[in-house]
Design an enzyme around this catalytic site. Structure first.
Site, PDB file in Angstrom:
ATOM      1  N   ALA A  66       0.875  -1.312   0.052  1.00  0.00           N
ATOM      2  CA  ALA A  66       0.068  -0.325   0.057  1.00  0.00           C
ATOM      3  C   ALA A  66       0.720   1.574   0.320  1.00  0.00           C
ATOM      4  O   ALA A  66       2.411   1.065   0.067  1.00  0.00           O
ATOM      5  CB  ALA A  66      -1.107   0.047   1.093  1.00  0.00           C
ATOM      6  N   GLY A 109       0.690  -5.291   0.678  1.00  0.00           N
ATOM      7  CA  GLY A 109      -0.849  -4.706  -0.268  1.00  0.00           C
ATOM      8  C   GLY A 109       0.009  -5.683  -2.195  1.00  0.00           C
ATOM      9  O   GLY A 109      -1.064  -6.550  -2.113  1.00  0.00           O
ATOM     10  N   GLU A 112      -0.159  -9.945  -0.819  1.00  0.00           N
ATOM     11  CA  GLU A 112      -1.408  -9.655  -0.505  1.00  0.00           C
ATOM     12  C   GLU A 112      -2.136 -10.465  -2.076  1.00  0.00           C
ATOM     13  O   GLU A 112      -3.068 -10.626  -2.596  1.00  0.00           O
ATOM     14  CB  GLU A 112      -2.626  -9.137  -0.200  1.00  0.00           C
ATOM     15  N   GLU A 132       4.130  -5.298   7.199  1.00  0.00           N
ATOM     16  CA  GLU A 132       3.487  -4.090   8.118  1.00  0.00           C
ATOM     17  C   GLU A 132       3.610  -4.638   9.475  1.00  0.00           C
ATOM     18  O   GLU A 132       3.703  -2.821  10.128  1.00  0.00           O
ATOM     19  CB  GLU A 132       1.831  -4.607   7.939  1.00  0.00           C
TER      20      GLU A 132
HETATM   21  C1  LIG Z   1      -1.846  -3.052   2.858  1.00  0.00           C
HETATM   22  C2  LIG Z   1      -1.028  -2.829   3.459  1.00  0.00           C
HETATM   23  C3  LIG Z   1      -2.691  -2.666   4.023  1.00  0.00           C
HETATM   24  C4  LIG Z   1      -0.250  -2.506   3.421  1.00  0.00           C
HETATM   25  C5  LIG Z   1       0.705  -2.736   3.337  1.00  0.00           C
HETATM   26  O1  LIG Z   1       0.394  -2.733   2.222  1.00  0.00           O
HETATM   27  S1  LIG Z   1       1.380  -1.488   4.180  1.00  0.00           S
HETATM   28  C6  LIG Z   1       3.545  -1.494   3.420  1.00  0.00           C
HETATM   29  C7  LIG Z   1       4.096  -2.380   3.470  1.00  0.00           C
HETATM   30  N1  LIG Z   1       5.255  -1.812   2.339  1.00  0.00           N
HETATM   31  C8  LIG Z   1       6.598  -2.434   2.965  1.00  0.00           C
HETATM   32  O2  LIG Z   1       7.012  -1.811   4.132  1.00  0.00           O
HETATM   33  C9  LIG Z   1       7.783  -1.726   1.681  1.00  0.00           C
HETATM   34  C10 LIG Z   1       8.342  -0.054   1.893  1.00  0.00           C
HETATM   35  N2  LIG Z   1       9.063  -0.135   1.144  1.00  0.00           N
HETATM   36  C11 LIG Z   1      10.377  -0.496   1.138  1.00  0.00           C
HETATM   37  O3  LIG Z   1      10.996  -1.042   2.218  1.00  0.00           O
HETATM   38  C12 LIG Z   1      11.449   0.077   1.080  1.00  0.00           C
HETATM   39  O4  LIG Z   1      11.008   1.183  -0.913  1.00  0.00           O
HETATM   40  C13 LIG Z   1      11.703  -1.855  -0.756  1.00  0.00           C
HETATM   41  C14 LIG Z   1      12.506  -2.130   0.134  1.00  0.00           C
HETATM   42  C15 LIG Z   1      10.638  -2.353  -1.124  1.00  0.00           C
HETATM   43  C16 LIG Z   1      12.620  -1.176  -1.448  1.00  0.00           C
HETATM   44  O5  LIG Z   1      13.887  -0.201  -1.161  1.00  0.00           O
HETATM   45  P1  LIG Z   1      14.937   0.071  -1.963  1.00  0.00           P
HETATM   46  O6  LIG Z   1      15.835   1.164  -1.940  1.00  0.00           O
HETATM   47  O7  LIG Z   1      15.399  -0.695  -3.068  1.00  0.00           O
HETATM   48  O8  LIG Z   1      14.144   1.495  -2.830  1.00  0.00           O
HETATM   49  P2  LIG Z   1      14.128   3.011  -2.187  1.00  0.00           P
HETATM   50  O9  LIG Z   1      14.583   3.165  -1.909  1.00  0.00           O
HETATM   51  O10 LIG Z   1      13.173   3.223  -0.523  1.00  0.00           O
HETATM   52  O11 LIG Z   1      12.214   3.546  -2.873  1.00  0.00           O
HETATM   53  C17 LIG Z   1      11.848   3.536  -3.331  1.00  0.00           C
HETATM   54  C18 LIG Z   1      11.165   4.404  -4.206  1.00  0.00           C
HETATM   55  O12 LIG Z   1       9.903   4.322  -4.008  1.00  0.00           O
HETATM   56  C19 LIG Z   1       9.125   4.497  -2.723  1.00  0.00           C
HETATM   57  N3  LIG Z   1       8.460   3.473  -1.861  1.00  0.00           N
HETATM   58  C20 LIG Z   1       8.629   2.340  -1.518  1.00  0.00           C
HETATM   59  N4  LIG Z   1       7.921   1.441  -0.837  1.00  0.00           N
HETATM   60  C21 LIG Z   1       6.486   2.472  -0.867  1.00  0.00           C
HETATM   61  C22 LIG Z   1       5.790   1.838  -0.106  1.00  0.00           C
HETATM   62  N5  LIG Z   1       4.733   1.120  -0.041  1.00  0.00           N
HETATM   63  N6  LIG Z   1       4.672   3.555  -0.370  1.00  0.00           N
HETATM   64  C23 LIG Z   1       4.954   4.641  -0.786  1.00  0.00           C
HETATM   65  N7  LIG Z   1       6.871   4.284  -1.239  1.00  0.00           N
HETATM   66  C24 LIG Z   1       6.861   3.818  -1.761  1.00  0.00           C
HETATM   67  C25 LIG Z   1      10.147   4.911  -1.605  1.00  0.00           C
HETATM   68  O13 LIG Z   1       9.410   6.186  -0.491  1.00  0.00           O
HETATM   69  C26 LIG Z   1      10.830   6.060  -2.720  1.00  0.00           C
HETATM   70  O14 LIG Z   1      10.518   7.046  -3.708  1.00  0.00           O
HETATM   71  P3  LIG Z   1      10.819   8.283  -3.260  1.00  0.00           P
HETATM   72  O15 LIG Z   1      13.059   8.303  -2.910  1.00  0.00           O
HETATM   73  O16 LIG Z   1      10.636   9.743  -2.824  1.00  0.00           O
HETATM   74  O17 LIG Z   1      10.961   7.948  -1.418  1.00  0.00           O
END
Ligand SMILES: CC(C)=CC(=O)SCCNC(=O)CCNC(=O)[C@H](O)C(C)(C)COP(=O)(O)OP(=O)(O)OC[C@H]1O[C@@H](n2cnc3c(N)ncnc32)[C@H](O)[C@@H]1OP(=O)(O)O
Length: 258
Positions: A66, A109, A112, A132
């Site tokens: 998400a 998500g 999922e 999460e």
């Molecule tokens: C559905 C429900 C109820 C819940 C959920 O799904 S909660 C979300 C669960 N997912 C996560 O917690 C994963 C979050 N992301 C990460 O941990 C990392 O991004 C990574 C391990 C997947 C990849 O790390 P990496 O260093 O390769 O890349 P980043 O620089 O961290 O990401 C690139 C770019 O994408 C944005 N990003 C990544 N994931 C999300 C996300 N889930 N939501 C919003 N944005 C996301 C990240 O912020 C970055 O953008 P910026 O540089 O503009 O901040």
């Protein structure tokens, strides 16, 4: 034809393709992306010329979950009463078989969403997880329910409670993915699987999917009763006559989807 902002939608023969296209956010599922995936899935589902759907992302991410930035400031009422994820239920109810072709991250998500599909093909680069817990929340679109059914209670509990990611090999060993393929071959393999399914009789494919779904949602006795009825019903179809006739005549069946 609907215009899409965050996904690419194509039809190749009898296969509908949905490619998530928010590379700047690793395909994080914001409200537009969710709405568009569900709309495209339903449009394919209503098209009798489509016999299978492939859902895929990029080399780096199927979907990183998400969109955390979009939901970070929400409160209980926003999430419970206004439930921004409620339309996922419509995706889970599609009748057309869906194949998730997963490369890179399938987290939260994203994992999922893959589990809402019928088949998960994983590139050797795929990483699955429900992180999460690291964000101070729990999975909210089926992770605590579908993951234990797919990989068992203890493995699922370890992933959900620690937030650890697992790679493609561990996911295959655990039963989360149908098959691992080299990353460079992922889309070709997904196309092959989808074309095979789309070449079968559509009502029979629906019946098989319904029966498999019943296995997830009912007791063995209920599921066996469901299967008995659905199996008998296939004998009312022209395609049963054609399929068995073609076998006797040693030729390839030509299904009319009737
Ligand atoms: C559905 C429900 C109820 C819940 C959920 O799904 S909660 C979300 C669960 N997912 C996560 O917690 C994963 C979050 N992301 C990460 O941990 C990392 O991004 C990574 C391990 C997947 C990849 O790390 P990496 O260093 O390769 O890349 P980043 O620089 O961290 O990401 C690139 C770019 O994408 C944005 N990003 C990544 N994931 C999300 C996300 N889930 N939501 C919003 N944005 C996301 C990240 O912020 C970055 O953008 P910026 O540089 O503009 O901040």
């Amino acid at each position: 034809m609907t215009e899409y902002e965050t996904i690419i939608v194509e039809t190749r023969g009898r296969v509908g393709w949905i490619t998530l296209n928010r590379p700047e956010a690793l395909n994080a599922l914001n409200s537009t992306l969710i709405r568009e995936i569900v709309t495209a899935g339903k449009e394919f589902d209503h098209d009798p010329d489509i016999g299978a759907i492939v859902l895929t992302g990029s080399e780096k991410a199927f979907a990183a979950g998400a969109d955390i930035k979009e939901i970070a400031d929400k409160g209980y009422i926003d999430m419970y009463l206004n439930d921004p994820f409620k339309s996922w239920a419509d995706f889970g109810r599609l009748r057309t078989p869906a194949i998730a072709a997963v490369a890179g991250f399938a987290l939260g998500g994203g994992c999922e969403l893959a589990m809402m599909c019928d088949i998960i093909l994983a590139a050797d680069t795929a990483k699955f997880g429900q992180p999460e817990i690291n964000l101070g929340v729990i999975p909210g679109i089926g992770g605590t329910q579908r993951l234990p059914r797919a990989i068992g209670k203890y493995k699922a509990a370890e992933l959900v409670l620690t937030g650890r990611m697992m790679g493609a090999e561990e996911a295959e060993r655990s039963g989360l993915v149908s098959r691992i393929v080299p990353a460079a071959e992922l889309l070709d393999e997904a196309a092959k699987v989808a074309e095979i399914i789309a070449s079968k009789s559509l009502p029979v494919v629906y019946a098989a999917k319904d029966a498999l779904q019943a296995a997830q949602e009912s007791t063995l006795a209920e599921g066996l009763r469901f299967e008995k009825q659905a199996f008998a019903a296939t004998f009312a179809l022209d395609d049963q006559t054609e399929g068995m006739g073609a076998f006797r005549e040693k030729r390839t069946p030509e299904f009319s989807h009737r």
